[in-house]
Design a protein around this motif. Sequence first.
Motif, mmCIF file in Angstrom:
data_model
loop_
_atom_site.group_PDB
_atom_site.id
_atom_site.type_symbol
_atom_site.label_atom_id
_atom_site.label_comp_id
_atom_site.label_asym_id
_atom_site.label_seq_id
_atom_site.Cartn_x
_atom_site.Cartn_y
_atom_site.Cartn_z
ATOM 1 N N THR A 1 0.867 -1.180 0.000
ATOM 2 C CA THR A 1 0.000 0.000 0.000
ATOM 3 C C THR A 1 0.896 1.220 0.000
ATOM 4 O O THR A 1 2.123 1.097 -0.032
ATOM 5 C CB THR A 1 -0.940 -0.006 1.235
ATOM 6 N N TRP B 1 -2.567 6.395 -1.170
ATOM 7 C CA TRP B 1 -3.799 5.601 -1.261
ATOM 8 C C TRP B 1 -4.572 5.696 0.049
ATOM 9 O O TRP B 1 -5.789 5.928 0.056
ATOM 10 C CB TRP B 1 -3.471 4.127 -1.573
ATOM 11 N N ARG C 1 -8.283 7.424 0.325
ATOM 12 C CA ARG C 1 -9.460 6.564 0.538
ATOM 13 C C ARG C 1 -10.028 6.639 1.946
ATOM 14 O O ARG C 1 -11.160 6.224 2.177
ATOM 15 C CB ARG C 1 -9.122 5.090 0.250
ATOM 16 N N CYS D 1 -17.961 -0.732 17.329
ATOM 17 C CA CYS D 1 -17.701 0.713 17.174
ATOM 18 C C CYS D 1 -18.893 1.567 17.619
ATOM 19 O O CYS D 1 -18.757 2.779 17.775
ATOM 20 C CB CYS D 1 -17.335 1.025 15.734
ATOM 21 N N ARG E 1 -4.203 -5.827 3.798
ATOM 22 C CA ARG E 1 -4.119 -4.376 3.566
ATOM 23 C C ARG E 1 -5.479 -3.691 3.559
ATOM 24 O O ARG E 1 -5.568 -2.474 3.679
ATOM 25 C CB ARG E 1 -3.389 -4.094 2.250
ATOM 26 N N ILE F 1 -4.903 -0.929 7.517
ATOM 27 C CA ILE F 1 -4.672 0.512 7.335
ATOM 28 C C ILE F 1 -5.625 1.370 8.170
ATOM 29 O O ILE F 1 -5.371 2.551 8.390
ATOM 30 C CB ILE F 1 -4.846 0.915 5.847
ATOM 31 N N MET G 1 -13.705 -8.115 7.141
ATOM 32 C CA MET G 1 -14.596 -7.011 6.788
ATOM 33 C C MET G 1 -14.845 -6.957 5.292
ATOM 34 O O MET G 1 -13.919 -7.107 4.492
ATOM 35 C CB MET G 1 -13.933 -5.700 7.247
ATOM 36 N N GLY H 1 -15.429 -4.224 3.203
ATOM 37 C CA GLY H 1 -15.292 -2.769 3.345
ATOM 38 C C GLY H 1 -16.378 -1.987 2.637
ATOM 39 O O GLY H 1 -16.944 -1.040 3.181
ATOM 40 N N GLN H 2 -16.701 -2.414 1.426
ATOM 41 C CA GLN H 2 -17.702 -1.658 0.664
ATOM 42 C C GLN H 2 -19.092 -1.787 1.268
ATOM 43 O O GLN H 2 -19.864 -0.830 1.290
ATOM 44 C CB GLN H 2 -17.704 -2.126 -0.780
ATOM 45 N N VAL I 1 -19.754 -2.277 4.454
ATOM 46 C CA VAL I 1 -19.777 -1.452 5.672
ATOM 47 C C VAL I 1 -19.908 0.029 5.294
ATOM 48 O O VAL I 1 -20.667 0.780 5.908
ATOM 49 C CB VAL I 1 -18.504 -1.678 6.525
ATOM 50 N N HIS J 1 -18.808 8.666 14.711
ATOM 51 C CA HIS J 1 -17.732 7.667 14.818
ATOM 52 C C HIS J 1 -16.690 7.893 13.717
ATOM 53 O O HIS J 1 -17.028 8.028 12.537
ATOM 54 C CB HIS J 1 -18.327 6.261 14.727
ATOM 55 N N ALA K 1 -14.379 6.635 11.391
ATOM 56 C CA ALA K 1 -13.946 5.423 10.689
ATOM 57 C C ALA K 1 -13.231 5.767 9.390
ATOM 58 O O ALA K 1 -12.197 5.180 9.074
ATOM 59 C CB ALA K 1 -15.145 4.529 10.407
ATOM 60 N N ASN K 2 -13.806 6.700 8.641
ATOM 61 C CA ASN K 2 -13.272 7.039 7.322
ATOM 62 C C ASN K 2 -13.752 8.456 6.991
ATOM 63 O O ASN K 2 -14.941 8.746 7.128
ATOM 64 C CB ASN K 2 -13.813 6.024 6.307
ATOM 65 N N ARG L 1 -14.224 9.845 4.224
ATOM 66 C CA ARG L 1 -15.234 9.873 3.146
ATOM 67 C C ARG L 1 -16.623 9.537 3.668
ATOM 68 O O ARG L 1 -17.619 10.028 3.144
ATOM 69 C CB ARG L 1 -14.826 8.904 2.022
ATOM 70 N N ASN M 1 -9.294 4.509 13.098
ATOM 71 C CA ASN M 1 -10.559 4.099 13.714
ATOM 72 C C ASN M 1 -10.241 3.397 15.039
ATOM 73 O O ASN M 1 -9.723 2.283 15.038
ATOM 74 C CB ASN M 1 -11.287 3.165 12.748
#
Length: 322
Positions: free
Chosen positions: A28, A32, A36, A111, A150, A154, A210, A212-213, A215, A247, A249-250, A252, A277
């Motif tokens: 990674t 990136w 993201r 979470c 990965r 991250i 997970m 990811g998408q 979630v 929360h 987490a990301n 985005r 996170n």
Amino acid sequence: MAEIIIGTGAAVPDYVLDNDGVAEMVETDDAWIRERTGILQRHIAKEETADSLAEEAACRAMADAGIAPERIDLIVVATTTARVRMPCVACRVQEKIGAKQAVCFDLNAACTGFVLAYQTATAYLKAGIYRTALVIGSDCMSQVIDWGDRSTCILFGDGAGAAVLQRHPGLDYLPVAGADGGKGEVLSCQALYERQSFCKESGKSGFLHMDGQAVFKFAVRKVPEAILEVLELNGLTIEDIDWFVVHQANRRIIESVARHLGVSLERFPVNLQEYGNTSAASIPILLDEMKHSGQLKKGQRLVIAGFGAGLTWGASILDYEH
Ligand code: COA
């Protein structure tokens, strides 16, 4: 009767792992991860544990509140990464701070943990059962992360945050929460004993798994829904809220929630760039930072909103009066 936060505290491990450090472990790169997720670094426990971080955050919240430990009636710790199965982390914290009168238990809602622990504590306070509560979110996600994966390694970091709550005359708000147990597999982690038995290799059970998408899609739909629901339930609108503490987490996800609600991103405090996170700890760490930086001011009204494994979600409104 309402409840107010009279003290906050936080604790994170000393060791900092930046994105370049992660890129030494998996394929990674910093660009990136930044693009993201918005994450630049995370604190990772080397000596610390979810238990010790909870204790440290609790001590700081107690010092901030300036009340005697004997006055704490209830300690609830939200965690999924306690070092031992029993006794619970809340009992360890009780011993550490000398809160001899407190009823103690842990709560597992991943979470969403801090929001549900907050709602549980406030339900006791509103019912008049207890007067003062210590609510903690503490997790060392680094212990359940597959550092060869990965798509997950991250994202997470370790830490703890705590808040002391007290009954107070004033506005009373109703909470919103929910769960969809049918979607459990999109974010899951087997128990530690299975990890010890079976998981010597990367990618086996015992580590966090997970989609990811899935979630991401869940979070960007459910968080705005929960926020609008809790506002409507309490006869409030978006304009009545100063801060949306979501929360971490990301980045985005947070940007999408703000867009959905038509609210400026400036009203969504963000600190995930520094911590990643931290699961149940993300909201109380952020509250503590907002308080100590002067961002959070007396008389302001907040929404706290969490989401995570379960799948679970929850949102509450609180007035900051301290
Ligand atoms: N570095 C570089 N490339 C990576 C990568 C990484 N760390 N992780 C995945 N990729 C690659 C994938 O292999 C894929 O490559 P391909 O197109 O050749 O197959 C590509 O990047 C896109 O992967 P994708 O999974 O679609 O990325 P994404 O934009 O969905 O971002 C997450 C992945 C995990 C960052 C994002 O889905 C997310 O944040 N989801 C929510 C997770 C979360 O918040 N969990 C906790 C909730 S409490």
